[in-house]
Scaffold this motif. Structure first.
Motif, PDB file in Angstrom:
ATOM      1  N   ILE A  74      25.684  40.815  41.438  1.00  0.00           N
ATOM      2  CA  ILE A  74      25.513  41.556  42.697  1.00  0.00           C
ATOM      3  C   ILE A  74      26.713  41.307  43.608  1.00  0.00           C
ATOM      4  O   ILE A  74      27.253  42.234  44.214  1.00  0.00           O
ATOM      5  CB  ILE A  74      24.194  41.175  43.388  1.00  0.00           C
ATOM      6  CG1 ILE A  74      23.010  41.651  42.549  1.00  0.00           C
ATOM      7  CG2 ILE A  74      24.126  41.751  44.795  1.00  0.00           C
ATOM      8  CD1 ILE A  74      21.666  41.151  43.026  1.00  0.00           C
ATOM      9  N   LEU A  75      27.142  40.070  43.697  1.00  0.00           N
ATOM     10  CA  LEU A  75      28.311  39.753  44.529  1.00  0.00           C
ATOM     11  C   LEU A  75      29.551  40.473  44.033  1.00  0.00           C
ATOM     12  O   LEU A  75      30.333  41.013  44.824  1.00  0.00           O
ATOM     13  CB  LEU A  75      28.553  38.241  44.539  1.00  0.00           C
ATOM     14  CG  LEU A  75      27.483  37.390  45.194  1.00  0.00           C
ATOM     15  CD1 LEU A  75      27.787  35.918  44.983  1.00  0.00           C
ATOM     16  CD2 LEU A  75      27.370  37.710  46.665  1.00  0.00           C
ATOM     17  N   GLN A  76      29.749  40.486  42.725  1.00  0.00           N
ATOM     18  CA  GLN A  76      30.911  41.166  42.152  1.00  0.00           C
ATOM     19  C   GLN A  76      30.865  42.668  42.436  1.00  0.00           C
ATOM     20  O   GLN A  76      31.894  43.290  42.703  1.00  0.00           O
ATOM     21  CB  GLN A  76      30.993  40.913  40.644  1.00  0.00           C
ATOM     22  CG  GLN A  76      31.308  39.489  40.270  1.00  0.00           C
ATOM     23  CD  GLN A  76      32.709  39.061  40.674  1.00  0.00           C
ATOM     24  OE1 GLN A  76      33.524  39.843  41.143  1.00  0.00           O
ATOM     25  NE2 GLN A  76      32.969  37.787  40.504  1.00  0.00           N
ATOM     26  N   GLU A  77      29.679  43.257  42.383  1.00  0.00           N
ATOM     27  CA  GLU A  77      29.542  44.683  42.692  1.00  0.00           C
ATOM     28  C   GLU A  77      29.977  44.979  44.124  1.00  0.00           C
ATOM     29  O   GLU A  77      30.699  45.940  44.381  1.00  0.00           O
ATOM     30  CB  GLU A  77      28.097  45.133  42.489  1.00  0.00           C
ATOM     31  CG  GLU A  77      27.686  45.279  41.051  1.00  0.00           C
ATOM     32  CD  GLU A  77      26.235  45.728  40.918  1.00  0.00           C
ATOM     33  OE1 GLU A  77      25.772  46.508  41.770  1.00  0.00           O
ATOM     34  OE2 GLU A  77      25.586  45.279  39.949  1.00  0.00           O
ATOM     35  N   TYR A  78      29.522  44.139  45.063  1.00  0.00           N
ATOM     36  CA  TYR A  78      29.924  44.328  46.461  1.00  0.00           C
ATOM     37  C   TYR A  78      31.417  44.122  46.640  1.00  0.00           C
ATOM     38  O   TYR A  78      32.072  44.856  47.385  1.00  0.00           O
ATOM     39  CB  TYR A  78      29.140  43.393  47.383  1.00  0.00           C
ATOM     40  CG  TYR A  78      27.805  43.957  47.804  1.00  0.00           C
ATOM     41  CD1 TYR A  78      27.711  44.835  48.875  1.00  0.00           C
ATOM     42  CD2 TYR A  78      26.642  43.623  47.119  1.00  0.00           C
ATOM     43  CE1 TYR A  78      26.496  45.375  49.254  1.00  0.00           C
ATOM     44  CE2 TYR A  78      25.416  44.144  47.491  1.00  0.00           C
ATOM     45  CZ  TYR A  78      25.349  45.027  48.561  1.00  0.00           C
ATOM     46  OH  TYR A  78      24.144  45.553  48.932  1.00  0.00           O
TER      47      TYR A  78
END
Length: 65
Positions: free
Chosen positions: A3-7
């Motif tokens: 999720i962090l990488q997506e953001y």
């Protein structure tokens, strides 16, 4: 982490760092941001000159993390 990488992909101003070991909150900030850290919890109330006062206090201004 996904999720962090997506953001981070969508918003370039977001940087994701992953440590190889647990360093704790203060050391993480110290490593990537600045020379001074002022951690504040949701229930903390600070006086207007708190940072300036602490920054100039000889007993705490040079404590290594």
């Amino acid at each position: 982490m996904n999720i962090l990488q997506e953001y981070a992909t969508k918003f370039p101003f977001i940087k994701v760092h992953r440590n190889t070991r647990n360093k704790g909150c203060n050391q993480n900030f110290h490593d990537i941001l600045v020379d001074y850290i002022a951690i504040s919890d949701q229930d903390d109330i600070w006086f207007p000159k708190k940072i300036g006062t602490e920054e100039n206090c000889p007993s705490i201004s040079h404590i290594p993390l």
